[in-house]
Motif scaffolding. Structure first.
Motif, PDB file in Angstrom:
ATOM      1  N   GLY A  95       0.883  -1.094   0.103  1.00 13.08           N
ATOM      2  CA  GLY A  95      -0.113   0.027  -0.052  1.00 13.08           C
ATOM      3  C   GLY A  95       0.867   1.258   0.032  1.00 13.08           C
ATOM      4  O   GLY A  95       2.149   1.308   0.165  1.00 13.08           O
ATOM      5  N   GLU A 147      -8.649   2.381  -1.134  1.00 14.32           N
ATOM      6  CA  GLU A 147      -8.503   1.322  -0.506  1.00 14.32           C
ATOM      7  C   GLU A 147      -9.723   1.158   0.598  1.00 14.32           C
ATOM      8  O   GLU A 147     -10.555   1.930   0.449  1.00 14.32           O
ATOM      9  CB  GLU A 147      -7.192   0.854   0.419  1.00 14.32           C
ATOM     10  CG  GLU A 147      -6.058   1.008  -0.837  1.00 14.32           C
ATOM     11  CD  GLU A 147      -4.671   0.673   0.087  1.00 14.32           C
ATOM     12  OE1 GLU A 147      -4.492   0.754   1.234  1.00 14.32           O
ATOM     13  OE2 GLU A 147      -3.606   0.591  -0.738  1.00 14.32           O
ATOM     14  N   VAL A 167      -4.825   7.001  -2.255  1.00 13.13           N
ATOM     15  CA  VAL A 167      -3.583   6.465  -1.603  1.00 13.13           C
ATOM     16  C   VAL A 167      -2.500   6.256  -2.784  1.00 13.13           C
ATOM     17  O   VAL A 167      -2.733   5.982  -4.054  1.00 13.13           O
ATOM     18  CB  VAL A 167      -3.728   4.835  -1.522  1.00 13.13           C
ATOM     19  CG1 VAL A 167      -2.664   4.324  -0.798  1.00 13.13           C
ATOM     20  CG2 VAL A 167      -4.782   4.723  -0.385  1.00 13.13           C
ATOM     21  N   LYS A 195       1.032   5.945  -4.510  1.00 13.53           N
ATOM     22  CA  LYS A 195       1.771   5.064  -4.747  1.00 13.53           C
ATOM     23  C   LYS A 195       3.291   5.002  -5.326  1.00 13.53           C
ATOM     24  O   LYS A 195       3.169   6.183  -6.210  1.00 13.53           O
ATOM     25  CB  LYS A 195       1.196   3.636  -5.571  1.00 13.53           C
ATOM     26  CG  LYS A 195      -0.048   3.046  -5.322  1.00 13.53           C
ATOM     27  CD  LYS A 195      -0.003   2.404  -3.934  1.00 13.53           C
ATOM     28  CE  LYS A 195      -1.350   1.722  -3.415  1.00 13.53           C
ATOM     29  NZ  LYS A 195      -1.805   0.720  -4.231  1.00 13.53           N
ATOM     30  N   ASP A 253       2.506  -1.652  -6.618  1.00 12.42           N
ATOM     31  CA  ASP A 253       2.447  -1.900  -5.301  1.00 12.42           C
ATOM     32  C   ASP A 253       4.016  -2.041  -4.617  1.00 12.42           C
ATOM     33  O   ASP A 253       4.168  -2.820  -3.912  1.00 12.42           O
ATOM     34  CB  ASP A 253       1.856  -3.372  -5.331  1.00 12.42           C
ATOM     35  CG  ASP A 253       2.466  -4.557  -5.937  1.00 12.42           C
ATOM     36  OD1 ASP A 253       3.290  -4.087  -6.580  1.00 12.42           O
ATOM     37  OD2 ASP A 253       1.833  -5.489  -5.952  1.00 12.42           O
ATOM     38  N   SER A 261       5.761   0.294  -3.300  1.00 13.05           N
ATOM     39  CA  SER A 261       5.600   1.640  -2.636  1.00 13.05           C
ATOM     40  C   SER A 261       6.764   1.728  -1.623  1.00 13.05           C
ATOM     41  O   SER A 261       7.811   2.480  -1.211  1.00 13.05           O
ATOM     42  CB  SER A 261       4.405   2.379  -1.977  1.00 13.05           C
ATOM     43  OG  SER A 261       3.608   2.264  -3.106  1.00 13.05           O
ATOM     44  N   THR A 300      -2.356  -6.863  -1.841  1.00 13.30           N
ATOM     45  CA  THR A 300      -2.614  -5.722  -1.283  1.00 13.30           C
ATOM     46  C   THR A 300      -4.085  -5.849  -1.843  1.00 13.30           C
ATOM     47  O   THR A 300      -4.881  -5.951  -2.685  1.00 13.30           O
ATOM     48  CB  THR A 300      -1.758  -4.607  -2.189  1.00 13.30           C
ATOM     49  OG1 THR A 300      -2.361  -3.389  -1.749  1.00 13.30           O
ATOM     50  CG2 THR A 300      -1.985  -4.923  -3.624  1.00 13.30           C
ATOM     51  N   SER A 307      -3.253   2.307   4.664  1.00 13.90           N
ATOM     52  CA  SER A 307      -2.400   3.069   4.133  1.00 13.90           C
ATOM     53  C   SER A 307      -2.217   4.562   5.017  1.00 13.90           C
ATOM     54  O   SER A 307      -1.441   5.449   4.521  1.00 13.90           O
ATOM     55  CB  SER A 307      -2.742   3.695   2.724  1.00 13.90           C
ATOM     56  OG  SER A 307      -2.383   2.576   1.956  1.00 13.90           O
TER      57      SER A 307
END
Length: 531
Positions: free
Chosen positions: A49, A115, A123, A125, A129, A131, A250, A378
Motif C-alpha cells: 500500500g 482502499e 492512496v 503509490k 505496489d 511503494s 494488497t 495506508s
C-alpha cells in the motif's frame, strides 16, 4: 569486550519511521542502528500500500479525517487524526523534494488508489505496489549523504538504560555469524524507537521474521506506559501457500476489481457489509476466518486482470504469484487472514514522546491514537512520516543535556548469559506463534485467553534459559493477551465471541505497564478459574 559510543540521538530501526526521523534530525549528531543491512529488517520495505493523503480535487483533509475516525471504532484520538490528515500534503511535498517519484499519469497528475473504508481515491503509490521498497531506497540514498549520521548495521539492542525516569543510553551487541557477543554501551540523552511491529509472534504474518515486538518489550521493561495492545489488525488476503512470512496481496487489488469468493465462486462479502469486498479489514478478516473455521475455502479472484495489467499495476503481487506458479488468469488464489499491523504499542504524545524522559517512539512500535481500534488502510506510512518529523523537530528545539560518563556504571546493566541452543529456542518460538494464532487471534474469548496465559507460562518454564528473542516474544504475547482479557467487548480489530457487541463502558484507550500486568499474573486467577 565492551566499548562506549556517545551521540546526541540514537534512532533504533531502519524502516520508514526511523529513516524519516534520522533525516529530519539534521544537524544533530545521530546514530542510526539497524539489526540488519540498512532497510532490510523492516516491514516498511514490504509495504505494498502507499501513503494516504487528501490531495485530490474531490478530497480534503476533513474528509480524510472523517474516514479515519469512522474506521477507528470510536477509539482514535481526534487531535492526532487531525494532525496527520492536515500534514499529509506537506509530507508528500517533502518526499518529492527528497526524490520520491510517485506514480503519475501523462498529465503529471498523481495516480491514486482507493482502499478499504476510504471514501475517495487518495492512496499515492510508487511503482505500483512497490511503494515501501522504493521509498526506503530513496530515503537511504539521502541518509548516506548526511555527515551528521553514523550508520551502525548488524547491531541488536538488549536494553534501554534509564535512571530516575530519564534515558541515559542503551546496551547493544554487534551480531553476525563469526562474531562473539561484543557489547557496546550507547550513551545518549535521546533514544527514538522505530523498531516496527510484532507480527511474527503469530503463526501467519506478512511481517519479516525479525519483527516480533522487541521495541515494545524494551520499553515495557524500562517502565514505559503502553496502550491499545489488544488491537492487532489481521489482513484478509495473505496468500495461503505455506510460506513464512506470508506474501501479501494488497487491498488495492480489490479496489481495482478483484473479488473475494469461496470454493463455489460466491461473493460472500456482498451479504455481510454494504461496502462488500472493501469493507473495513476487521470485518473482512473475520468473515474469511469464519468461513475457514466452517470448512470452506476462501480465494481472491484476479481473473479479470490480464498478465500485462497485473505486472504493470501490481508488480509485487505479480512476482509472488509467478514464484508460486499460480496462473491468476485462469485460477483463483487461496487467501487467509494474517497478522499484519499492530495499532498499539508505546504510548506517546502528539510529538512522539513516551512516558520516559528522552524516550521517543514512532511508526508501528508506537501508540499515537491515530488508528484507534482499527487502522484505516495506508494511514500507517503517513503516521510514520508525520511523527518522525515531529520527533525530530521536538529534539532539535531542545538544548541537549550532556550525560557524564563518570555517573554511569554501564557494566552493571550487562545482560545475563542466555541459552546457546538456537534449535531449542526455535522450537518454543514456533509453539508460541501457534498459541497466539489459535487463542489470541481473529476470534477471542475468556477461555481461550486463560488458556493462552497457561500455555505461555508453560513455554517460559520449559524453555528455562531464554534466548533474547524468545524472552521478548513471551513478554509481548502476555501484554497482548492481558489487554485482550481486560477488554470485555468487541471493538475494531479486537473481537470477543463471548462479548460480541461494543460496550460504551470500554470507550477508552487502555493504558498498561509491565508492573500492572505482573501483578495480575502473580495472582494466577486464570489458573484457578479455568475449566
Amino acid at each position: 569486550m565492551e566499548s562506549l559510543h556517545t551521540t546526541d540521538v540514537i534512532v533504533i530501526g531502519s524502516g520508514i519511521s526511523g529513516l524519516m526521523t534520522a533525516i529530519s534530525l539534521y544537524p544533530r549528531k545521530v546514530t542510526l542502528i539497524s539489526k540488519k543491512k540498512l532497510g532490510e529488517a523492516s516491514s516498511s520495505a514490504w509495504a505494498q500500500g502507499g501513503i494516504a493523503a487528501a490531495i485530490g480535487n474531490d478530497d480534503s483533509p476533513k474528509i480524510h479525517f472523517e474516514d479515519t475516525i469512522k474506521a477507528s471504532s470510536g477509539l482514535s484520538d481526534e487531535k492526532i487524526v487531525k494532525i496527520i490528515t492536515d500534514e499529509a500534503a506537506s509530507i508528500i511535498k517533502f518526499l518529492e523534494e527528497k526524490g520520491v517519484d510517485f506514480d503519475k499519469d501523462h498529465l503529471k497528475n498523481f495516480l491514486m488508489s482507493q482502499e478499504a473504508a476510504h471514501t475517495r481515491r487518495r492512496v499515492l503509490k510508487v511503482n505500483g505496489d512497490s511503494s515501501g521498497k522504493e521509498i526506503i531506497k530513496t530515503l537511504i540514498n539521502n541518509i548516506q549523504k548526511l555527515e551528521n549520521i553514523t550508520i551502525l548495521e548488524d547491531v541488536t539492542i538488549d536494553e534501554i538504560i534509564t535512571e530516575n525516569n530519564n534515558v541515559i543510553g542503551l546496551i547493544g551487541r554487534h551480531i553476525g555469524k563469526n562474531i562473539v557477543d561484543n557489547f557496546t554501551f550507547f550513551k545518549a540523552p535521546n533514544v527514538v524507537l522505530a523498531t516496527g511491529g510484532l507480527g511474527s509472534i503469530y503463526e501467519h504474518t506478512t511481517n519479516p521474521r525479525d519483527i516480533y515486538g522487541e521495541g515494545i518489550a524494551m520499553a515495557a521493561r524500562a517502565g514505559a506506559i503502553l496502550s491499545d495492545m489488544e488491537f492487532v489488525q489481521f489482513h484478509p488476503t495473505g496468500m495461503d501457500i505455506g510460506l513464512d512470512p506470508t506474501p501479501l496481496l494488497t487491498e488495492a487489488l480489490r479496489g481495482d476489481g478483484a473479488k473475494l469468493v469461496d470454493e463455489n465462486d460466491n461473493q460472500f462479502m456482498k451479504l455481510v457489509h454494504p461496502s462488500g469486498d472493501l469493507a473495513p479489514r476487521d470485518i473482512v478478516a473475520r468473515e474469511l476466518q469464519k468461513l475457514k473455521d466452517l470448512g470452506h475455502s476462501t480465494f481472491l479472484d484476479c481473473r479479470k486482470f490480464s498478465e500485462k495489467q497485473l505486472q504493470t499495476l501490481f508488480p509485487s503481487a505479480y512476482n509472488f504469484l509467478k514464484k508460486a506458479n499460480i496462473d491468476f488468469t485462469k485460477e483463483k488464489i487461496p487467501v487467509t487472514p494474517v497478522a499484519h499491523y499492530h495499532m498499539g504499542g508505546v504510548l506517546v504524545d502528539e510529538n512522539g514522546k513516551s512516558s520516559i524522559n528522552g524516550l521517543w517512539a514512532c511508526g508501528e512500535v508506537s501508540s499515537t491514537g491515530a488508528h484507534g481500534a482499527n487502522r484505516l488502510a495506508s494511514n500507517s506510512l503517513l503516521e510514520a512520516f508525520v511523527f518522525g518529523k515531529r520527533i525530530a523537530n521536538s529534539i532539535n528545539s531542545q538544548v541537549l543535556n550532556n550525560i557524564k560518563d563518570e555517573n554511569i556504571n554501564f557494566k552493571k546493566y550487562l545482560p545475563k548469559e542466555r541459552t546457546s541452543s538456537r534449535i531449542r529456542a526455535k522450537k518454543y518460538i514456533w509453539q508460541l506463534r501457534n498459541i497466539m494464532s489459535d487463542l489470541v487471534g481473529v476470534y477471542r474469548n475468556e477461555q481461550k485467553l486463560k488458556k493462552a496465559f497457561i500455555e505461555i507460562d508453560r513455554i517460559e518454564r520449559e524453555a528455562k534459559d531464554l534466548s533474547a528473542k524468545l524472552k521478548d516474544m513471551i513478554l509481548v504475547s502476555r501484554l497482548i493477551t492481558y489487554s485482550a482479557y481486560l477488554r470485555k467487548e468487541s471493538r475494531g480489530a479486537h473481537f470477543r465471541s463471548d462479548y460480541p457487541k461494543s460496550d460504551n463502558k470500554f470507550l477508552f484507550r487502555k493504558k498498561i505497564t509491565i508492573i500492572e500486568m505482573q501483578d495480575f499474573l502473580n495472582k494466577r486467577e486464570y489458573i484457578e478459574k479455568v475449566a
